[in-house]
Scaffold this active site. Sequence first.
Site, PDB file in Angstrom:
ATOM      1  N   PHE A 252       0.810  -1.226   0.000  1.00  0.00           N
ATOM      2  CA  PHE A 252       0.000   0.000   0.000  1.00  0.00           C
ATOM      3  C   PHE A 252       0.848   1.282   0.000  1.00  0.00           C
ATOM      4  O   PHE A 252       0.384   2.346   0.382  1.00  0.00           O
ATOM      5  CB  PHE A 252      -0.986   0.019   1.185  1.00  0.00           C
TER       6      PHE A 252
ATOM      7  N   GLU B 263       6.561  -6.579  -8.513  1.00  0.00           N
ATOM      8  CA  GLU B 263       6.510  -7.690  -7.545  1.00  0.00           C
ATOM      9  C   GLU B 263       7.773  -8.540  -7.588  1.00  0.00           C
ATOM     10  O   GLU B 263       7.730  -9.773  -7.512  1.00  0.00           O
ATOM     11  CB  GLU B 263       5.273  -8.565  -7.808  1.00  0.00           C
TER      12      GLU B 263
ATOM     13  N   CYS C 295       0.368   4.027   8.643  1.00  0.00           N
ATOM     14  CA  CYS C 295      -0.025   2.991   9.606  1.00  0.00           C
ATOM     15  C   CYS C 295      -1.519   3.108   9.885  1.00  0.00           C
ATOM     16  O   CYS C 295      -2.005   4.185  10.256  1.00  0.00           O
ATOM     17  CB  CYS C 295       0.777   3.153  10.890  1.00  0.00           C
TER      18      CYS C 295
ATOM     19  N   CYS D 117      -2.068   3.980  13.930  1.00  0.00           N
ATOM     20  CA  CYS D 117      -1.711   5.231  14.604  1.00  0.00           C
ATOM     21  C   CYS D 117      -1.507   6.427  13.669  1.00  0.00           C
ATOM     22  O   CYS D 117      -1.334   7.548  14.133  1.00  0.00           O
ATOM     23  CB  CYS D 117      -0.460   5.022  15.460  1.00  0.00           C
TER      24      CYS D 117
ATOM     25  N   CYS E  59       3.508   1.107  11.105  1.00  0.00           N
ATOM     26  CA  CYS E  59       4.781   1.723  11.466  1.00  0.00           C
ATOM     27  C   CYS E  59       5.585   0.683  12.254  1.00  0.00           C
ATOM     28  O   CYS E  59       5.029  -0.336  12.676  1.00  0.00           O
ATOM     29  CB  CYS E  59       4.556   2.980  12.307  1.00  0.00           C
TER      30      CYS E  59
HETATM   31 ZN   LIG Z   1       1.549   2.723  13.994  1.00  0.00          ZN
END
Ligand SMILES: [Zn+2]
Length: 189
Positions: free
Chosen positions: A16, A87, A143, A146, A181
């Site tokens: 992503f 890939e 992430c 968070c 993360c």
């Molecule tokens: Zn995080």
Amino acid sequence: MPGKKGSIWVLCGCMFAQKTSRLQDLVRRAEIARLNWISFKPFIEQRYSPDRIVSHDGRQMNAIVIQRAEEILAYIREDTQVVAIDEAQFLNDEIINVVITLASRGIQVYIAGLDTDFRGLPFGPIPGLLAIAQRVEKLTAICTLCGEEATRTIRLPQNEGGVNDEETIIVGGKEVYEPRCLECFLKAR
Ligand SMILES: [Zn+2]
């Protein structure tokens, strides 16, 4: 041919991180300059389409499906100027010699792949490709826990469904993997 210089450019990062979109942009850029390009992807990657490179946002590009890295050389013509490979983490280590051969023939190589697997360990031939590249772009995602910059990919436990944790390759998208993360990744592992 004077002024014809080859080079190896690696796009890496977690899932992503828009690696495939970036690869497509670079091919598009070459296409605008009327350069002859050809693209490849490994057989295992059949998430969206067997003979196309498809980004998570649905953009498509034709690609030749290969089982082994050395097959690439058979498709290269005298007038090939750009080679794109997606890939690459799923290819065998011979890909390193293959891209060196391509660059030595004056070809611009763009190669994208996951730098770490779901355990956070270096993935397949990518570390070697990073070492021989003239240029590296490390792309990141965000992430999902968070909101910090994500450099790792986690496999969602509810979807492991009896699959051995030793299994490195489970092809999937948002339903199987999420970007993390380092801190959130380490907490979950
Ligand atoms: Zn995080």
